[in-house]
Design an enzyme around this catalytic site. Structure first.
Site, PDB file in Angstrom:
ATOM      1  N   GLU A   1     -11.079   4.589   6.712  1.00  8.33           N
ATOM      2  CA  GLU A   1      -9.913   5.291   7.259  1.00  8.33           C
ATOM      3  C   GLU A   1     -10.412   6.508   8.050  1.00  8.33           C
ATOM      4  O   GLU A   1     -10.297   7.651   7.615  1.00  8.33           O
ATOM      5  CB  GLU A   1      -8.950   5.716   6.147  1.00  8.33           C
TER       6      GLU A   1
ATOM      7  N   GLN B   1      -9.597   9.044  -5.765  1.00  8.80           N
ATOM      8  CA  GLN B   1      -9.289   9.627  -4.460  1.00  8.80           C
ATOM      9  C   GLN B   1     -10.356  10.599  -3.969  1.00  8.80           C
ATOM     10  O   GLN B   1     -10.604  10.717  -2.771  1.00  8.80           O
ATOM     11  CB  GLN B   1      -7.922  10.332  -4.505  1.00  8.80           C
TER      12      GLN B   1
ATOM     13  N   HIS C   1      -9.379   1.682  -0.015  1.00  9.61           N
ATOM     14  CA  HIS C   1      -9.183   2.500   1.173  1.00  9.61           C
ATOM     15  C   HIS C   1     -10.504   2.429   1.949  1.00  9.61           C
ATOM     16  O   HIS C   1     -11.502   3.017   1.531  1.00  9.61           O
ATOM     17  CB  HIS C   1      -8.920   3.960   0.805  1.00  9.61           C
TER      18      HIS C   1
ATOM     19  N   HIS D   1       1.555   5.350  -2.245  1.00 10.10           N
ATOM     20  CA  HIS D   1       1.068   6.382  -3.171  1.00 10.10           C
ATOM     21  C   HIS D   1       2.279   6.982  -3.874  1.00 10.10           C
ATOM     22  O   HIS D   1       2.823   8.006  -3.455  1.00 10.10           O
ATOM     23  CB  HIS D   1       0.273   7.458  -2.421  1.00 10.10           C
TER      24      HIS D   1
ATOM     25  N   HIS E   1       0.852  -1.198   0.000  1.00  6.96           N
ATOM     26  CA  HIS E   1       0.000   0.000   0.000  1.00  6.96           C
ATOM     27  C   HIS E   1       0.881   1.239   0.000  1.00  6.96           C
ATOM     28  O   HIS E   1       1.509   1.595   1.001  1.00  6.96           O
ATOM     29  CB  HIS E   1      -0.916   0.019   1.228  1.00  6.96           C
TER      30      HIS E   1
ATOM     31  N   TRP F   1       0.709  14.194   3.034  1.00  3.11           N
ATOM     32  CA  TRP F   1       0.099  13.568   4.214  1.00  3.11           C
ATOM     33  C   TRP F   1       1.113  13.182   5.271  1.00  3.11           C
ATOM     34  O   TRP F   1       0.793  13.087   6.443  1.00  3.11           O
ATOM     35  CB  TRP F   1      -0.685  12.326   3.790  1.00  3.11           C
TER      36      TRP F   1
ATOM     37  N   ASP G   1       2.382   3.395   2.872  1.00  3.33           N
ATOM     38  CA  ASP G   1       1.413   4.422   2.489  1.00  3.33           C
ATOM     39  C   ASP G   1       2.073   5.639   1.870  1.00  3.33           C
ATOM     40  O   ASP G   1       1.834   5.956   0.717  1.00  3.33           O
ATOM     41  CB  ASP G   1       0.541   4.823   3.684  1.00  3.33           C
TER      42      ASP G   1
END
Length: 430
Positions: A213, A152, A210, A59, A57, A315, A309
């Site tokens: 979360e 997203q 996802h 990005h 997982h 983030w 992630d």
């Protein structure tokens, strides 16, 4: 005649001082002492040899974009989403490719050779999809990169979200993604999962969502995801990522939920670094930890693997492509400090993640692909404690990365001249 022999290596299952012979891109021998010649030999000197690390997982379209167009001052999920919304219209294919390739260089040096990356499809330009499809091809000789079509901004919520996801899949994205808790209503989230699982079933693709979360205990999309998985016959091909709402759910409800997830053979992907950083932000004290119920899910027989992630993006300002850093955090947050616990955590970074990703030929057994990592640590428990140097990274029987061991020189009267943290501090077990 072997292409490469790694001598005197410790194995993840606890065997010590074994030789590993590699030939023709495969592991062809694991013996106490291989009597043969090789094109190259590596003396592991009683250090750990492991299959490469896997990150199920990530990005990659956002990685290494920290500070663009500005910093996330609050450090929250919502400001990160807002920041990505500002950056996304400015993205170019060339810039995304350049950052992704730089990240892959770092990943190789950390022994991370398998990555599943979510690709934001909310911008109809699909610049991110074009860029990461190119990256997938360019890194294929040394990194297996899987791509998830990730709406997203929401499959229904984003303008053209449904069409953009289908277009990304048509372009060659591997996996169907979603984010039901970010739709405008709970029912929209449910409908999105129905649609996404149907698309995956029709196209013969895996699913990676996802899911929940959030700190909201009433965010229960994992229940719908498990039910739709069974409905469409997708058992074993579906992953629920994050699942942080399970940390806040009522125990009785969870006692019904986990068996449903097990029936659906859901692959569970917590992301310890980002979960502990972003969750519980609305709490004062006591403050929730925010990671899903790892111990209970493992005990129920679900396949649990850990993702990184984010690395240096809107983030998460931290990160180093080090999956042992992820496991190190998982030990603390899940309070899994026992010896057997740590072995399970290491498996969640390797064999469990390989299972989540559906990798073929993965592992450290005769017949497996000749991909492995030699670490400056004696065993898996010490590897998680030290997050040690990756001394050698091997792909298809060839060394593709090498690092010098971390040795500290001391200039102290009456004390040793040097210390090797991976050798001199191994606990003496009774």
């Amino acid at each position: 005649m072997f292409d490469l022999i790694i001598r005197n290596a410790n194995l993840p299952d606890g065997r010590q001082g074994w030789d590993i012979g590699l030939k023709g891109g495969k592991i062809t021998a694991i013996e106490k002492s291989i009597v043969a010649e090789a094109g190259e030999e590596i003396d592991a000197s009683g250090r750990l040899a492991s299959p490469p690390f896997c990150d199920p997982h990530f990005h990659m379209d956002a990685t290494l974009s920290l500070g663009m167009p500005r910093m996330n001052v609050s450090g929250t999920l919502l400001e990160g989403i807002a920041l990505w919304g500002e950056l996304r219209p400015l993205l170019t294919k060339e810039a995304v490719v350049e950052r992704a390739l730089r990240y892959c260089d770092l990943a190789v040096s950390q022994g991370l050779l398998y990555i599943r990356s979510h690709v934001d499809t909310s911008d109809p330009r699909l610049v991110t999809a074009e860029a990461l499809i190119e990256v997938r091809e360019r890194v294929a000789p040394y990194i297996t990169l899987q791509l998830v079509a990730f709406p997203q901004d929401g499959y229904f919520r984003a303008p053209e979200g449904e069409k953009s996801l289908e277009r990304a899949l048509d372009m060659g994205i591997d996996i169907v993604g979603g984010i039901p808790h970010f739709e405008r209503t709970m029912d929209d989230g449910r409908r999105s999962l129905e649609a996404l699982c149907r698309i995956a079933a029709e196209r013969g693709l895996p699913v990676d969502i996802h899911c929940d979360e959030t700190d909201d205990p009433m965010s229960r999309h994992i229940e719908t995801l498990a039910a739709e998985t069974i409905r469409y016959g997708l058992q074993g091909r579906v992953a629920g990522s994050h699942l942080t709402s399970m940390h806040s759910m009522d125990n009785y409800y969870v006692s019904k939920l986990i068996p449903l997830m097990a029936e659906a053979k859901i692959n569970v992907i917590p992301n310890p670094l980002i979960n502990i950083m972003l969750q519980g932000r609305h709490d004062t004290y006591p403050k929730r930890r925010g990671m899903t119920r790892v111990r209970e899910l493992m005990a129920a027989g679900l396949n649990v693997s850990f993702g990184q992630d984010c690395t240096m993006d809107p983030w998460y300002s931290m990160g180093s492509a080090d999956m042992l850093e992820v496991g190190h955090m998982a030990i603390h947050v899940a309070q899994m400090g026992g010896i057997e616990d740590k072995k399970k955590i290491f498996e969640a970074l390797t064999v469990n993640s390989a299972r989540t990703m559906g990798l073929e030929g993965y592992g450290l057994e005769v017949g497996c692909n000749a991909d492995l990592v030699v670490l400056q640590a004696a065993d898996v428990i010490e590897a998680l404690r030290l997050k040690p140097t990756r001394l050698y990274v091997v792909k298809s029987g060839k060394v593709i990365s090498r690092s010098q061991p971390r040795i500290g020189e001391l200039f102290l009267d009456g004390r040793p001249a040097s210390i090797d943290p991976g050798r001199d501090y191994v606990p003496k077990m009774a």
